[in-house]
Design a protein around this motif. Structure first.
Motif, PDB file in Angstrom:
ATOM      1  N   MET A  83      33.713  72.794   0.831  1.00  0.00           N
ATOM      2  CA  MET A  83      34.250  72.005   1.951  1.00  0.00           C
ATOM      3  C   MET A  83      34.546  72.928   3.123  1.00  0.00           C
ATOM      4  SD  MET A  83      37.513  69.409   2.021  1.00  0.00           S
ATOM      5  CE  MET A  83      38.709  70.706   1.714  1.00  0.00           C
ATOM      6  N   THR A  84      34.144  72.545   4.320  1.00  0.00           N
ATOM      7  CA  THR A  84      34.331  73.343   5.522  1.00  0.00           C
ATOM      8  C   THR A  84      35.082  72.517   6.554  1.00  0.00           C
ATOM      9  OG1 THR A  84      32.220  74.428   5.075  1.00  0.00           O
ATOM     10  CG2 THR A  84      33.180  74.760   7.239  1.00  0.00           C
ATOM     11  N   LEU A  85      36.111  73.128   7.138  1.00  0.00           N
ATOM     12  CA  LEU A  85      36.965  72.421   8.077  1.00  0.00           C
ATOM     13  C   LEU A  85      37.096  73.227   9.363  1.00  0.00           C
ATOM     14  CD1 LEU A  85      38.954  69.998   8.527  1.00  0.00           C
ATOM     15  CD2 LEU A  85      40.768  71.508   7.694  1.00  0.00           C
ATOM     16  N   ALA A  86      37.058  72.531  10.520  1.00  0.00           N
ATOM     17  CA  ALA A  86      37.250  73.169  11.821  1.00  0.00           C
ATOM     18  C   ALA A  86      38.098  72.267  12.696  1.00  0.00           C
ATOM     19  CB  ALA A  86      35.909  73.467  12.488  1.00  0.00           C
ATOM     20  N   ARG A  87      38.810  72.895  13.650  1.00  0.00           N
ATOM     21  CA  ARG A  87      39.676  72.142  14.558  1.00  0.00           C
ATOM     22  C   ARG A  87      39.408  72.569  15.994  1.00  0.00           C
ATOM     23  NH1 ARG A  87      43.262  73.326  10.283  1.00  0.00           N
ATOM     24  NH2 ARG A  87      44.234  71.470   9.338  1.00  0.00           N
ATOM     25  N   THR A  88      39.528  71.628  16.889  1.00  0.00           N
ATOM     26  CA  THR A  88      39.523  71.912  18.320  1.00  0.00           C
ATOM     27  C   THR A  88      40.319  70.823  19.004  1.00  0.00           C
ATOM     28  OG1 THR A  88      38.133  72.546  20.192  1.00  0.00           O
ATOM     29  CG2 THR A  88      37.393  70.676  18.870  1.00  0.00           C
ATOM     30  N   TRP A  89      40.333  70.820  20.359  1.00  0.00           N
ATOM     31  CA  TRP A  89      41.232  69.925  21.089  1.00  0.00           C
ATOM     32  C   TRP A  89      40.508  69.213  22.227  1.00  0.00           C
ATOM     33  CZ3 TRP A  89      46.271  69.208  19.556  1.00  0.00           C
ATOM     34  CH2 TRP A  89      46.762  70.120  18.632  1.00  0.00           C
ATOM     35  N   SER A  90      40.977  68.017  22.519  1.00  0.00           N
ATOM     36  CA  SER A  90      40.584  67.282  23.710  1.00  0.00           C
ATOM     37  C   SER A  90      41.831  66.548  24.210  1.00  0.00           C
ATOM     38  CB  SER A  90      39.439  66.310  23.419  1.00  0.00           C
ATOM     39  OG  SER A  90      38.897  65.800  24.619  1.00  0.00           O
ATOM     40  N   VAL A  91      41.654  65.661  25.179  1.00  0.00           N
ATOM     41  CA  VAL A  91      42.796  64.959  25.777  1.00  0.00           C
ATOM     42  C   VAL A  91      42.442  63.493  25.970  1.00  0.00           C
ATOM     43  CG1 VAL A  91      44.433  64.875  27.694  1.00  0.00           C
ATOM     44  CG2 VAL A  91      43.459  67.073  26.991  1.00  0.00           C
ATOM     45  N   GLY A  92      43.352  62.614  25.588  1.00  0.00           N
ATOM     46  CA  GLY A  92      43.241  61.193  25.885  1.00  0.00           C
ATOM     47  C   GLY A  92      44.176  60.826  27.019  1.00  0.00           C
ATOM     48  N   LEU A  93      43.961  59.693  27.622  1.00  0.00           N
ATOM     49  CA  LEU A  93      44.755  59.265  28.771  1.00  0.00           C
ATOM     50  C   LEU A  93      45.577  58.046  28.420  1.00  0.00           C
ATOM     51  CD1 LEU A  93      42.105  59.654  31.613  1.00  0.00           C
ATOM     52  CD2 LEU A  93      44.034  61.172  31.149  1.00  0.00           C
ATOM     53  N   VAL A  94      46.852  58.089  28.799  1.00  0.00           N
ATOM     54  CA  VAL A  94      47.760  56.950  28.673  1.00  0.00           C
ATOM     55  C   VAL A  94      48.390  56.743  30.052  1.00  0.00           C
ATOM     56  CG1 VAL A  94      49.727  55.935  27.481  1.00  0.00           C
ATOM     57  CG2 VAL A  94      48.223  57.533  26.266  1.00  0.00           C
ATOM     58  N   ARG A 100      29.733  76.439  10.976  1.00  0.00           N
ATOM     59  CA  ARG A 100      29.724  77.891  11.193  1.00  0.00           C
ATOM     60  C   ARG A 100      28.620  78.352  12.137  1.00  0.00           C
ATOM     61  NH1 ARG A 100      34.123  76.996   9.858  1.00  0.00           N
ATOM     62  NH2 ARG A 100      35.244  77.847   8.053  1.00  0.00           N
ATOM     63  N   THR A 101      28.138  77.438  12.975  1.00  0.00           N
ATOM     64  CA  THR A 101      27.201  77.848  14.031  1.00  0.00           C
ATOM     65  C   THR A 101      27.944  78.641  15.102  1.00  0.00           C
ATOM     66  OG1 THR A 101      25.840  75.890  13.628  1.00  0.00           O
ATOM     67  CG2 THR A 101      25.539  77.008  15.736  1.00  0.00           C
ATOM     68  N   VAL A 102      29.190  78.271  15.370  1.00  0.00           N
ATOM     69  CA  VAL A 102      30.075  79.030  16.254  1.00  0.00           C
ATOM     70  C   VAL A 102      31.319  79.376  15.451  1.00  0.00           C
ATOM     71  CG1 VAL A 102      29.205  77.872  18.317  1.00  0.00           C
ATOM     72  CG2 VAL A 102      31.245  76.994  17.188  1.00  0.00           C
ATOM     73  N   PRO A 103      31.997  80.480  15.783  1.00  0.00           N
ATOM     74  CA  PRO A 103      33.194  80.859  15.023  1.00  0.00           C
ATOM     75  C   PRO A 103      34.303  79.811  15.162  1.00  0.00           C
ATOM     76  CG  PRO A 103      32.385  82.687  16.364  1.00  0.00           C
ATOM     77  CD  PRO A 103      31.641  81.474  16.809  1.00  0.00           C
ATOM     78  N   ALA A 104      34.851  79.385  14.040  1.00  0.00           N
ATOM     79  CA  ALA A 104      35.915  78.388  14.074  1.00  0.00           C
ATOM     80  C   ALA A 104      37.148  78.917  14.787  1.00  0.00           C
ATOM     81  CB  ALA A 104      36.263  77.952  12.644  1.00  0.00           C
ATOM     82  N   ALA A 105      37.421  80.216  14.663  1.00  0.00           N
ATOM     83  CA  ALA A 105      38.605  80.788  15.308  1.00  0.00           C
ATOM     84  C   ALA A 105      38.496  80.754  16.832  1.00  0.00           C
ATOM     85  CB  ALA A 105      38.804  82.224  14.834  1.00  0.00           C
ATOM     86  N   ALA A 106      37.268  80.738  17.361  1.00  0.00           N
ATOM     87  CA  ALA A 106      37.085  80.762  18.815  1.00  0.00           C
ATOM     88  C   ALA A 106      37.373  79.427  19.473  1.00  0.00           C
ATOM     89  CB  ALA A 106      35.659  81.206  19.148  1.00  0.00           C
ATOM     90  N   VAL A 107      37.431  78.368  18.663  1.00  0.00           N
ATOM     91  CA  VAL A 107      37.597  77.029  19.258  1.00  0.00           C
ATOM     92  C   VAL A 107      38.883  76.347  18.830  1.00  0.00           C
ATOM     93  CG1 VAL A 107      35.095  76.750  19.339  1.00  0.00           C
ATOM     94  CG2 VAL A 107      36.367  75.824  17.403  1.00  0.00           C
ATOM     95  N   GLU A 108      39.678  76.959  17.960  1.00  0.00           N
ATOM     96  CA  GLU A 108      40.834  76.267  17.420  1.00  0.00           C
ATOM     97  C   GLU A 108      41.925  76.028  18.463  1.00  0.00           C
ATOM     98  OE1 GLU A 108      42.244  78.602  14.224  1.00  0.00           O
ATOM     99  OE2 GLU A 108      42.912  80.291  15.469  1.00  0.00           O
ATOM    100  N   ASP A 109      41.901  76.767  19.579  1.00  0.00           N
ATOM    101  CA  ASP A 109      42.880  76.549  20.645  1.00  0.00           C
ATOM    102  C   ASP A 109      42.206  76.114  21.949  1.00  0.00           C
ATOM    103  OD1 ASP A 109      45.688  76.599  21.423  1.00  0.00           O
ATOM    104  OD2 ASP A 109      45.150  78.278  22.730  1.00  0.00           O
ATOM    105  N   LEU A 110      40.914  75.841  21.887  1.00  0.00           N
ATOM    106  CA  LEU A 110      40.136  75.508  23.078  1.00  0.00           C
ATOM    107  C   LEU A 110      40.240  74.012  23.376  1.00  0.00           C
ATOM    108  CD1 LEU A 110      38.231  77.006  25.073  1.00  0.00           C
ATOM    109  CD2 LEU A 110      36.330  76.272  23.632  1.00  0.00           C
TER     110      LEU A 110
END
Length: 506
Positions: A1-12, A94-104
């Protein structure tokens, strides 16, 4: 199992809300499961993202892909999540490093060819990212100037998904976007173009000085629209905080001027009388968008041919005009938009709209009353200034061909009057006379009783309401500020009362 996180923004409303994108790849039948209250546009983004990743030269994972949008209880709407979903999937594979996008933070729509396209609401989204402590945001090149209005965050603007992948994998690095100087605002129409109409020019000046609502009546060609269009030019430029607030509203509405990422001058909105309730106040299906009254925040909302608007639509303005904000309720949630706008109404005196005025009018008294009654009493009671404009005669036109006062001269007097009001209102969290509550106006800044004789008589005989009494006092203070006086006298009160009763007596 492979897990990755990144961020976006929704509008309210006009606020951005951080959305965490979690992508999990598991060994199961290949499919994509999207959870977290996505709307139809977000669900369709899976096909766009798959095509964009493939056309960018990367491989689409042939595994079960579970995508979670958190917080799960907040509806997710629009195409602005495309870029974050694509990068999250590539990080999980793992095409891009997961650590590089976890705060992006990633904001943008993807084309099928992998191009990054602009979206609405980038400014409030980047503001939300800064408040959440993020240091880098990725947007489309079309939104780069808008995003860079926010300080304290680095803006990257890759033209394609391929360019972003190269950056994240250590290839060709993207340089932070550097915004060029803001273009100067375009000059608006000048008040010097208006010939004659001394009472109309005076009313527009008073409205600008005190932030008062205005109602202009008169035959076609009298100058109602010209005066209304020149009111924003008399208002001071927006400060930095106000400019960002107004720009955020227009960013969400998708009405930012091309090549001008920051709105620094008061806006002018003039919807057609066929506009719907959603167009005027806000709403719509799917994402709730601001209407004309919200886009006119800290500017001018002009309703020409006001009696032609549906009465139910006009009456919805009553509460927003009082509170300075509008809350739109939907089954899936609600959104609140600021709408501290100056309302300017314009109307013909009767249905026939004779250019010669009353002398050539063919309407009966009943027809005139029916036409004028399309504007409800409660709405008109919230209008401080009501001015009748006479037809412009040949003599008046010839006399006015000299040198009428230009906008710059009148705007100077308006700025001086506003400064005097702001000094008097210091400590009350108010800056304009039109916004001072009646009780505070009477208790903290009372006008001598000897100057109130006329307005008290008008209240006694029912010519004005108690709300109207307070509004007369507010206009009197504005007239006093324009005259350089410290307290309004009988003359200012009489002029303020005349500006309120002029339409009622017509």
């Amino acid at each position: 199992m492979t897990l990755a996180r990144t961020w976006s923004v929704g509008l309210v409303g006009v606020q951005g809300a951080m959305v965490e994108i979690e992508v999990d790849l598991s060994s199961a039948v290949p499919q994509v499961v999207l959870v977290g209250l996505p709307d139809a546009v977000v669900r369709q983004s899976v096909d766009r993202v798959r095509a964009a990743i493939t056309n960018a030269g990367a491989s689409w994972p042939q595994r079960r892909i579970t995508i979670g949008l958190s917080p799960a209880s907040m509806p997710k709407q629009g195409s602005g999540f495309d870029l974050a979903l694509a990068v999250g999937i590539l990080a999980a594979a793992r095409t891009v490093p997961a650590a590089a996008v976890e705060d992006l933070v990633l904001l943008g729509e993807l084309g099928l060819d992998g191009s990054v396209r602009g979206i609405r609401g980038v400014l409030p989204s980047v503001l939300a990212a800064v408040r959440a402590g993020h240091g880098q945001v990725v947007v489309a090149p079309a939104n780069a100037d808008e995003a860079s209005l926010v300080t304290g965050i680095e803006v990257l603007a890759p033209p394609t998904l391929t360019a972003l992948v190269d950056h994240l994998t250590g290839g060709d690095r993207l340089h932070p976007h550097a915004r060029g100087p803001l273009p100067p605002p375009k000059p608006g129409p000048d008040l010097g173009d208006v010939v004659g109409q001394a009472s109309g020019r005076r009313a527009v000046e008073v409205a600008a000085a005190g932030g008062h609502h205005l109602f202009l009546t008169g035959p076609p060609g009298a100058g109602k629209t010209m005066l209304a269009e020149r009111l924003p030019g008399l208002l001071p430029s927006l400060d930095d905080e106000a400019a960002l607030e107004v720009t955020a509203i227009h960013s969400i509405a998708g009405t930012l001027p091309v090549g001008a990422p920051l709105i620094t001058r008061p806006t002018f909105e003039s919807p057609h009388h066929s506009a719907s309730l959603a167009a005027l106040v806000g709403g719509g299906s799917g994402q709730i968008r601001p209407g004309a009254v919200c886009r006119a925040h800290l500017g001018v909302l002009f309703l020409d041919e006001a009696p032609e608007f549906p009465r139910s639509v006009l009456d919805t303005l009553r509460q927003p005009l009082e509170k300075g904000q509008v809350t739109i309720q939907r089954a899936a949630g609600s959104a609140t938009f600021p709408c501290r706008a100056q309302l300017v109404l314009a109307a013909n005196p009767c249905p026939c709209a004779s250019a010669a005025g009353d002398t050539a009018c063919t309407c009966s008294a009943l027809e005139r009353r029916r036409y004028q009654s399309r504007l409800s009493g409660p709405l008109l009671d919230r209008i401080d200034l009501r001015v009748d404009l006479p037809p412009v005669t040949r003599a008046t036109w010839l006399d006015g061909l000299g040198t009428p006062e230009p906008t710059a001269t009148v705007a100077g007097r308006v700025a001086t009057a506003r400064a005097a009001a702001a000094e008097r209102l210091r400590g009350s969290e108010l800056s304009l006379n039109a916004h001072v509550p009646g009780r505070l106006l009477r208790d903290r800044w009372p006008i001598p009783r000897t100057a109130l004789t006329l307005v008290e008589r008008a209240l006694e005989r029912g010519a004005i309401s108690v709300r109207g009494f307070d509004r007369v006092l507010r206009v009197a203070w504005t007239l006093s500020d324009l005259a350089g006086r410290t307290v309004p006298g009988a003359d200012e009160v009489a002029e303020a009362l005349g500006m309120r009763l002029q339409r009622a007596a017509a």
